[in-house]
Design a protein around this motif. Structure first.
Motif, PDB file in Angstrom:
ATOM      1  N   MET A  81      20.634  11.170  -5.150  1.00  0.00           N
ATOM      2  CA  MET A  81      20.360  10.165  -6.186  1.00  0.00           C
ATOM      3  C   MET A  81      21.645   9.897  -6.964  1.00  0.00           C
ATOM      4  O   MET A  81      22.302  10.829  -7.430  1.00  0.00           O
ATOM      5  N   VAL A  82      21.982   8.623  -7.096  1.00  0.00           N
ATOM      6  CA  VAL A  82      23.176   8.204  -7.823  1.00  0.00           C
ATOM      7  C   VAL A  82      22.738   7.437  -9.058  1.00  0.00           C
ATOM      8  O   VAL A  82      22.073   6.409  -8.954  1.00  0.00           O
ATOM      9  N   GLN A  83      23.121   7.933 -10.228  1.00  0.00           N
ATOM     10  CA  GLN A  83      22.759   7.289 -11.486  1.00  0.00           C
ATOM     11  C   GLN A  83      23.769   6.188 -11.818  1.00  0.00           C
ATOM     12  O   GLN A  83      24.862   6.147 -11.249  1.00  0.00           O
ATOM     13  N   PRO A  84      23.402   5.289 -12.754  1.00  0.00           N
ATOM     14  CA  PRO A  84      24.361   4.233 -13.150  1.00  0.00           C
ATOM     15  C   PRO A  84      25.672   4.835 -13.650  1.00  0.00           C
ATOM     16  O   PRO A  84      25.681   5.825 -14.377  1.00  0.00           O
ATOM     17  N   ASN A  85      26.787   4.224 -13.227  1.00  0.00           N
ATOM     18  CA  ASN A  85      28.132   4.699 -13.556  1.00  0.00           C
ATOM     19  C   ASN A  85      28.364   6.130 -13.072  1.00  0.00           C
ATOM     20  O   ASN A  85      29.063   6.914 -13.709  1.00  0.00           O
ATOM     21  N   GLY A  86      27.756   6.428 -11.951  1.00  0.00           N
ATOM     22  CA  GLY A  86      27.987   7.710 -11.285  1.00  0.00           C
ATOM     23  C   GLY A  86      28.427   7.457  -9.853  1.00  0.00           C
ATOM     24  O   GLY A  86      28.397   6.324  -9.360  1.00  0.00           O
ATOM     25  N   SER A  87      28.841   8.503  -9.166  1.00  0.00           N
ATOM     26  CA  SER A  87      29.255   8.365  -7.774  1.00  0.00           C
ATOM     27  C   SER A  87      29.093   9.701  -7.057  1.00  0.00           C
ATOM     28  O   SER A  87      29.022  10.747  -7.710  1.00  0.00           O
ATOM     29  N   ARG A  88      29.050   9.639  -5.743  1.00  0.00           N
ATOM     30  CA  ARG A  88      29.006  10.836  -4.913  1.00  0.00           C
ATOM     31  C   ARG A  88      30.041  10.693  -3.794  1.00  0.00           C
ATOM     32  O   ARG A  88      30.018   9.716  -3.040  1.00  0.00           O
ATOM     33  N   VAL A  89      30.940  11.651  -3.732  1.00  0.00           N
ATOM     34  CA  VAL A  89      31.959  11.681  -2.676  1.00  0.00           C
ATOM     35  C   VAL A  89      31.416  12.526  -1.535  1.00  0.00           C
ATOM     36  O   VAL A  89      31.010  13.678  -1.742  1.00  0.00           O
ATOM     37  N   LEU A  90      31.391  11.965  -0.316  1.00  0.00           N
ATOM     38  CA  LEU A  90      30.765  12.620   0.831  1.00  0.00           C
ATOM     39  C   LEU A  90      31.824  13.190   1.771  1.00  0.00           C
ATOM     40  O   LEU A  90      32.800  12.508   2.115  1.00  0.00           O
ATOM     41  N   LEU A  91      31.618  14.437   2.172  1.00  0.00           N
ATOM     42  CA  LEU A  91      32.495  15.125   3.116  1.00  0.00           C
ATOM     43  C   LEU A  91      31.665  15.680   4.264  1.00  0.00           C
ATOM     44  O   LEU A  91      30.544  16.166   4.060  1.00  0.00           O
ATOM     45  N   LEU A  92      32.210  15.613   5.459  1.00  0.00           N
ATOM     46  CA  LEU A  92      31.574  16.207   6.627  1.00  0.00           C
ATOM     47  C   LEU A  92      32.525  17.234   7.214  1.00  0.00           C
ATOM     48  O   LEU A  92      33.510  16.890   7.853  1.00  0.00           O
ATOM     49  N   PHE A  93      32.233  18.514   6.940  1.00  0.00           N
ATOM     50  CA  PHE A  93      33.065  19.623   7.406  1.00  0.00           C
ATOM     51  C   PHE A  93      34.539  19.422   7.039  1.00  0.00           C
ATOM     52  O   PHE A  93      35.440  19.590   7.857  1.00  0.00           O
ATOM     53  N   GLY A  94      34.758  19.014   5.776  1.00  0.00           N
ATOM     54  CA  GLY A  94      36.110  18.850   5.261  1.00  0.00           C
ATOM     55  C   GLY A  94      36.715  17.481   5.467  1.00  0.00           C
ATOM     56  O   GLY A  94      37.803  17.214   4.945  1.00  0.00           O
ATOM     57  N   LYS A  95      36.052  16.588   6.175  1.00  0.00           N
ATOM     58  CA  LYS A  95      36.580  15.243   6.418  1.00  0.00           C
ATOM     59  C   LYS A  95      35.918  14.261   5.460  1.00  0.00           C
ATOM     60  O   LYS A  95      34.697  14.246   5.309  1.00  0.00           O
ATOM     61  N   TYR A  96      36.745  13.435   4.836  1.00  0.00           N
ATOM     62  CA  TYR A  96      36.231  12.442   3.897  1.00  0.00           C
ATOM     63  C   TYR A  96      35.488  11.353   4.660  1.00  0.00           C
ATOM     64  O   TYR A  96      36.016  10.749   5.601  1.00  0.00           O
TER      65      TYR A  96
END
Length: 286
Positions: free
Chosen positions: A54-69
């Motif tokens: 869940m991403v709230q307003p003015n928020g963000s989530r950075v996603l990594l897969l086994f260390g890879k952006y």
């Protein structure tokens, strides 16, 4: 060099329906049919569960897969991503930072106490997450460094006795100093993907060891400036008085009497206290 990549993952509500269908349905069918094989669907449902985000307003989530952006989610909402993704939360809201009062030397070498108020926010999540170790601590350290540099570029104030005639000073040029501070901090924080919204001096004063001496100096400067104005005005008034007396021929004054009159008028006009009149019934020489 990688850059920030904005992604919009799968709808979270649809995957929530799939999760509930697999989890509740497999357990129900397994109980009704007494077939343990349906329990496998339960494990699949449990595997899906960690993918909800869940991403709230003015928020963000950075996603990594086994260390890879993989990318960054900036649009607020309920999503589902690969359950094996590592999800790092970074706020995009504006933040305030009130620095500590630092003792630094101004351009003239005088020790001053100075602090700054900074309004900032994360603009590039990739740089904030991976180009610096801790972007919040980076903001604090670089802001202090920028304040120290700024204070050394300008004098605290102008002093005529030292021949200081700077157009920009820390005390009087608030807008110019704030603009220079904002530019300096923005250049330092750009490496971390930080946007500077506002930067200004929050506190400014001489250091304690010279504060009393500088206060007396400022008072003396103000007194001299006031006296200069008083004398300038008094001379103008005396000149006008002599011209009016001469023009209207009220009294004829020789050079000696003019000098005495000028002396008396200057004493009256420039004195700190009210003058006490003295009546002279004789001549100027007796």
């Amino acid at each position: 060099m990688e850059q920030e990549k904005i992604i919009i993952p799968a709808n979270g509500y649809l995957m929530l329906f799939v999760f509930l269908f697999l989890f509740i349905g497999s357990i129900s069918i397994a109980i009704i049919t007494e077939q343990p094989l349906y329990i496998i669907c339960t494990f699949i449902a449990l595997l899906i569960a960690p993918g909800f985000v869940m991403v709230q307003p003015n928020g963000s989530r950075v996603l990594l897969l086994f260390g890879k952006y993989v990318g960054t989610i900036k649009k607020n909402g309920f999503y589902w991503v690969n359950p094996f993704y590592t999800k790092k939360k970074i706020s995009l809201r504006a933040s305030n930072f009130d620095s500590e009062r630092l003792k630094v030397n101004d351009k003239l070498g005088n020790p001053v106490m100075i602090s700054t108020i900074l309004v900032w926010r994360v603009q590039d999540t990739y740089k904030a997450a991976f180009d610096v170790d801790n972007y919040e601590n980076f903001v604090r350290v670089q802001t202090d460094a920028a304040v120290r540099k700024l204070a050394s570029m300008y004098p605290y104030d102008n002093f005529a006795d030292e021949g200081v005639d700077e157009d920009i000073t820390l005390r009087s040029s608030v807008n110019e100093v704030s603009s220079a501070l904002e530019k300096e901090i923005d250049e330092r924080l750009s490496i971390a993907g930080i946007e500077v919204l506002e930067a200004r001096i929050g506190y400014l004063a001489y250091a304690q060891e010279i504060a009393n001496a500088m206060l007396k100096r400022q008072q003396a400067t103000a007194i001299v400036a006031a006296r200069h104005k008083i004398v300038e005005g008094a001379v103008s008034m005396v000149e006008m008085a002599l011209e009016e007396l001469n023009k209207k021929e009220i009294v004829a004054l020789d050079e000696e009497r003019k000098a005495a009159m000028v002396s008396n008028l200057m004493v009256v006009l420039c004195g700190d206290k009210d003058a006490s009149p003295v009546l002279n019934t004789g001549t100027l020489n007796h």
